[in-house]
Structure formats: C-alpha cells, structure tokens
Design an enzyme around this catalytic site. Structure first.
Site, mmCIF file in Angstrom:
data_model
loop_
_atom_site.group_PDB
_atom_site.id
_atom_site.type_symbol
_atom_site.label_atom_id
_atom_site.label_comp_id
_atom_site.label_asym_id
_atom_site.label_seq_id
_atom_site.Cartn_x
_atom_site.Cartn_y
_atom_site.Cartn_z
ATOM 1 N N GLY A 50 52.177 19.192 69.421
ATOM 2 C CA GLY A 50 51.213 18.370 70.340
ATOM 3 C C GLY A 50 50.198 17.338 69.596
ATOM 4 O O GLY A 50 50.384 16.027 70.026
ATOM 5 N N GLU A 105 43.711 18.408 66.453
ATOM 6 C CA GLU A 105 44.216 19.169 67.507
ATOM 7 C C GLU A 105 44.510 18.093 68.394
ATOM 8 O O GLU A 105 43.893 17.038 68.617
ATOM 9 C CB GLU A 105 43.254 20.142 68.049
ATOM 10 N N ASP A 106 45.545 18.229 69.679
ATOM 11 C CA ASP A 106 45.598 17.128 70.588
ATOM 12 C C ASP A 106 44.572 17.625 71.697
ATOM 13 O O ASP A 106 44.066 16.392 72.019
ATOM 14 C CB ASP A 106 46.963 17.380 70.995
ATOM 15 N N ASP A 109 41.098 23.107 75.474
ATOM 16 C CA ASP A 109 41.203 23.449 76.719
ATOM 17 C C ASP A 109 40.389 24.677 76.732
ATOM 18 O O ASP A 109 38.999 24.455 76.686
ATOM 19 C CB ASP A 109 42.569 23.504 77.182
ATOM 20 N N LYS A 137 38.516 19.003 77.161
ATOM 21 C CA LYS A 137 38.439 19.399 78.259
ATOM 22 C C LYS A 137 37.277 20.376 78.611
ATOM 23 O O LYS A 137 37.624 21.654 78.516
ATOM 24 C CB LYS A 137 39.709 20.125 79.093
ATOM 25 N N PHE A 158 45.838 18.499 84.133
ATOM 26 C CA PHE A 158 46.811 18.593 83.030
ATOM 27 C C PHE A 158 47.462 17.372 82.556
ATOM 28 O O PHE A 158 47.850 16.601 83.638
ATOM 29 C CB PHE A 158 47.769 19.575 83.465
ATOM 30 N N ASP A 165 52.695 17.680 76.011
ATOM 31 C CA ASP A 165 53.708 17.749 76.818
ATOM 32 C C ASP A 165 53.586 18.724 77.979
ATOM 33 O O ASP A 165 52.433 19.044 78.233
ATOM 34 C CB ASP A 165 55.185 18.659 76.210
ATOM 35 N N ARG A 171 56.278 13.843 75.663
ATOM 36 C CA ARG A 171 55.783 13.811 74.234
ATOM 37 C C ARG A 171 55.930 12.169 73.890
ATOM 38 O O ARG A 171 54.967 11.572 73.188
ATOM 39 C CB ARG A 171 56.319 14.803 73.200
HETATM 40 P P1 IMP Z 1 43.335 26.347 74.466
HETATM 41 O O1 IMP Z 1 43.668 27.359 73.338
HETATM 42 O O2 IMP Z 1 43.241 26.715 75.741
HETATM 43 O O3 IMP Z 1 42.320 25.169 73.931
HETATM 44 O O4 IMP Z 1 44.723 25.370 74.494
HETATM 45 C C1 IMP Z 1 45.212 24.467 73.618
HETATM 46 C C2 IMP Z 1 46.675 23.774 73.811
HETATM 47 O O5 IMP Z 1 47.059 24.052 74.981
HETATM 48 C C3 IMP Z 1 46.796 22.602 73.199
HETATM 49 O O6 IMP Z 1 46.910 22.518 71.993
HETATM 50 C C4 IMP Z 1 47.764 22.199 74.093
HETATM 51 O O7 IMP Z 1 48.920 22.290 73.357
HETATM 52 C C5 IMP Z 1 47.740 23.090 75.395
HETATM 53 N N1 IMP Z 1 47.116 21.971 76.673
HETATM 54 C C6 IMP Z 1 45.949 22.502 76.905
HETATM 55 N N2 IMP Z 1 45.689 21.515 78.029
HETATM 56 C C7 IMP Z 1 46.697 20.917 78.117
HETATM 57 C C8 IMP Z 1 47.196 19.542 78.885
HETATM 58 O O8 IMP Z 1 46.294 19.156 79.775
HETATM 59 N N3 IMP Z 1 48.096 18.783 78.528
HETATM 60 C C9 IMP Z 1 49.219 19.514 77.567
HETATM 61 N N4 IMP Z 1 48.903 20.399 76.735
HETATM 62 C C10 IMP Z 1 47.708 21.117 76.985
#
Ligand code: IMP
Length: 190
Positions: A50, A105-106, A109, A137, A158, A165, A171
């Site tokens: 991502g 990081e992208d 979340d 987020k 999302f 993606d 992407r």
């Molecule tokens: P975390 O571990 O919950 O912080 O998740 C991080 C990863 O979840 C990111 O690097 C993304 O790959 C994916 N992700 C979380 N939210 C989104 C979104 O809104 N769109 C796309 N990918 C997301």
C-alpha cells in the site's frame, strides 16, 4: 457476480483527496523530513504494498542522502476488518543498527501493524526510528500510536487509491477515494 467497470474511475463514488492536494502535502512532508534530518543519512523503509506510491513520491522530495528498503506484513486479506494478526512476509535486507530509520506506511487504522513493526525494528537498535503515514484514521485505533509525520487525517471509512486497495483493486487510482456501494458486494474477491 461483480459489476466492475472497465475503467476504475467509474467505480468511484467520491474523491476525498485530489492528486493536487496529495502532491502538495507530500512535498511539504519531504521538505520537513529534509529539514529534520539535515546532515544525517536516512534509511527509508516502506510497507508493501500500500505505501509504495506514497513512498515513491515522498523520497523524491527528500534531499538528504537515503537508502531504501521494504517490508511486507500480512494485513487484512480481502476484508475491511483488521485480523489483529501481524506476520512478516518479506523482511528488510539493510542492517539498521545505529542508523536513522523512517518507516513509511499508507494508513494507520487500528495501529496493530505499525506497533508490531515498530517493536520489531526497535529490537534492531536503530539510532532513531520515526513513522510517517499518508493517512491517519485515529478513531479506529486499538493500540496507542501517534505517527511522527502524517499527511492527512481521515474519518472511519474505508478508502482506496494512491496505493491503497480494496481486495487488491484500485491501487492505481492517482487520488484517494471511496468506491461505489456495489464494490463492497463483490463476491469475486481474490
Ligand atoms: P492497522 O494494523 O489496522 O493499522 O492496519 C493498517 C493496514 O490496513 C494498512 O496498511 C492498510 O493496508 C490496511 N487498511 C486500513 N484501513 C484501510 C483503508 O481505509 N483502505 C485501505 N487499506 C486500509
């Protein structure tokens, strides 16, 4: 059976961040990082897949010398919910002990992926370790994690595009957007 268009732009409901907004913010972040790391060298590590587009644009606005590397961590699979499990699928090749490291990081979340990766890198004793994310987020957070650099704060929805993606799609969109509702009902997820 999904009804995807032949043109990805037609599956988009709403553009949240335009190409121009992203370009401007990425240039600002690059300038800030260049200032903060003036006189130092940096190892910039991006999280596959991502963050790849953000990373490619970001490093071109950084002027201090850098090395690059990447890491792949298992994330959501094809759903929009966090699995809570993090597994390293591809590791870095660069020794980072005593180096200044910037992790790209992208989106943050729940924070689970990044907190795991941060702890993983900390154990390798870098001189410093900071995190940059294009999107944050904060309302979805399950573990405390505040990025050192953040492009934009988004709500608990999302989003796709600019590297991000949904079920491996979107992407290639040059902007950040929300897909049309029928996209979530796709039964042909990989
Ligand atoms: P975390 O571990 O919950 O912080 O998740 C991080 C990863 O979840 C990111 O690097 C993304 O790959 C994916 N992700 C979380 N939210 C989104 C979104 O809104 N769109 C796309 N990918 C997301």
């Amino acid at each position: 059976m999904a009804h995807f268009s032949h043109n990805v732009h037609e599956d988009i409901k709403k553009v949240l961040l335009t190409e121009e907004q992203i370009r401007k913010r990425v240039a600002e972040l690059g300038a800030q990082i260049s200032e903060d790391y003036a006189g130092k060298e940096l190892v910039v590590i991006f999280v596959l897949k991502g963050a790849s587009i953000f990373f490619a644009d970001l490093i071109r606005s950084i002027v201090v010398p850098i090395r690059i590397d990447s890491i792949a961590a298992a994330s959501y699979g094809n759903t929009t919910k966090s699995s809570g499990t993090v597994r390293i699928e591809k590791d870095i090749e660069t020794p980072i002990e005593g180096k200044h490291v910037l992790l790209v990081e992208d989106i943050i979340d729940t924070g689970l992926t990044l907190s795991y990766l941060k702890a993983y890198f900390e154990r390798q004793k870098p001189a410093s370790l900071r995190v940059i994310t294009l999107l944050d987020k904060p309302v979805a957070r399950k573990v405390q994690l505040i990025p050192d650099y953040n492009g934009f704060t988004v709500g608990n929805e999302f989003v796709v595009g600019y590297g991000l993606d949904y079920a491996q799609r979107f992407r290639n969109l040059p902007y950040i957007a929300i897909p049309k509702d029928y996209v979530w009902n796709d039964e042909e997820k990989e």
